[in-house]
Design a protein around this motif. Sequence first.
Motif, PDB file in Angstrom:
ATOM      1  N   THR A 146      -2.151  -2.135  -0.729  1.00 54.65           N
ATOM      2  CA  THR A 146      -2.759  -3.334  -1.309  1.00 54.65           C
ATOM      3  C   THR A 146      -2.367  -3.572  -2.769  1.00 54.65           C
ATOM      4  O   THR A 146      -2.655  -4.632  -3.306  1.00 54.65           O
ATOM      5  N   VAL A 147      -1.727  -2.585  -3.386  1.00 54.29           N
ATOM      6  CA  VAL A 147      -1.357  -2.716  -4.807  1.00 54.29           C
ATOM      7  C   VAL A 147       0.146  -2.480  -4.944  1.00 54.29           C
ATOM      8  O   VAL A 147       0.662  -1.457  -4.488  1.00 54.29           O
ATOM      9  N   GLU A 148       0.814  -3.412  -5.588  1.00 53.40           N
ATOM     10  CA  GLU A 148       2.260  -3.299  -5.755  1.00 53.40           C
ATOM     11  C   GLU A 148       2.609  -2.039  -6.558  1.00 53.40           C
ATOM     12  O   GLU A 148       2.039  -1.780  -7.612  1.00 53.40           O
ATOM     13  N   GLU A 174      -5.472   4.267   2.696  1.00 49.17           N
ATOM     14  CA  GLU A 174      -6.359   3.111   2.746  1.00 49.17           C
ATOM     15  C   GLU A 174      -6.076   2.042   1.689  1.00 49.17           C
ATOM     16  O   GLU A 174      -6.408   0.882   1.897  1.00 49.17           O
ATOM     17  N   ARG A 175      -5.495   2.395   0.555  1.00 51.84           N
ATOM     18  CA  ARG A 175      -5.393   1.444  -0.551  1.00 51.84           C
ATOM     19  C   ARG A 175      -3.981   1.197  -1.076  1.00 51.84           C
ATOM     20  O   ARG A 175      -3.739   0.178  -1.718  1.00 51.84           O
TER      21      ARG A 175
END
Length: 149
Positions: free
Chosen positions: A43-45, A39-40
């Motif tokens: 979204t974060v490099e 899910e996440r």
Amino acid sequence: MTDLLSVAYPWTKAFHIMSVIAWMAGLFYLPRLFVHHVERAATVEGAPAIFEMMELKLLRLIMNPSMIATWLFGLALVFTPGIVDWGAVWPWTKAAAVLAMTWFHHWLGLRRKDLLAGSNVVTGRQYRMMNEVPTVLMLVIVISVVVKF
């Protein structure tokens, strides 16, 4: 050999309980990591690599050794004279639940490989639901061993 198992019984039981605790911690945590990975992570490099490293270390350094230790100490308990009454129901329900827990462990390992390969089809919601499997199995095991029906 059975004399040795009888003498070592308290130590065997203690190490079995410690192994189970470590294994259960991993069985509870890895599906939660998968939820956040699915899910996440995108979204974060750099997050996918961090999740992959955490999942690998949890599985290889904690879960696999503790599962093996749980099995070894558990089998030693099974072969200790006077510990298991195979005429009762409880050893069979415990054995079935331990086999199911082992299957779940391997299922998680396969899902980790799917995540690595980019072929994961399990949703975060499905991982949340599967996260309840070890809880149900733990209830069966503990009630079986303590109540001894």
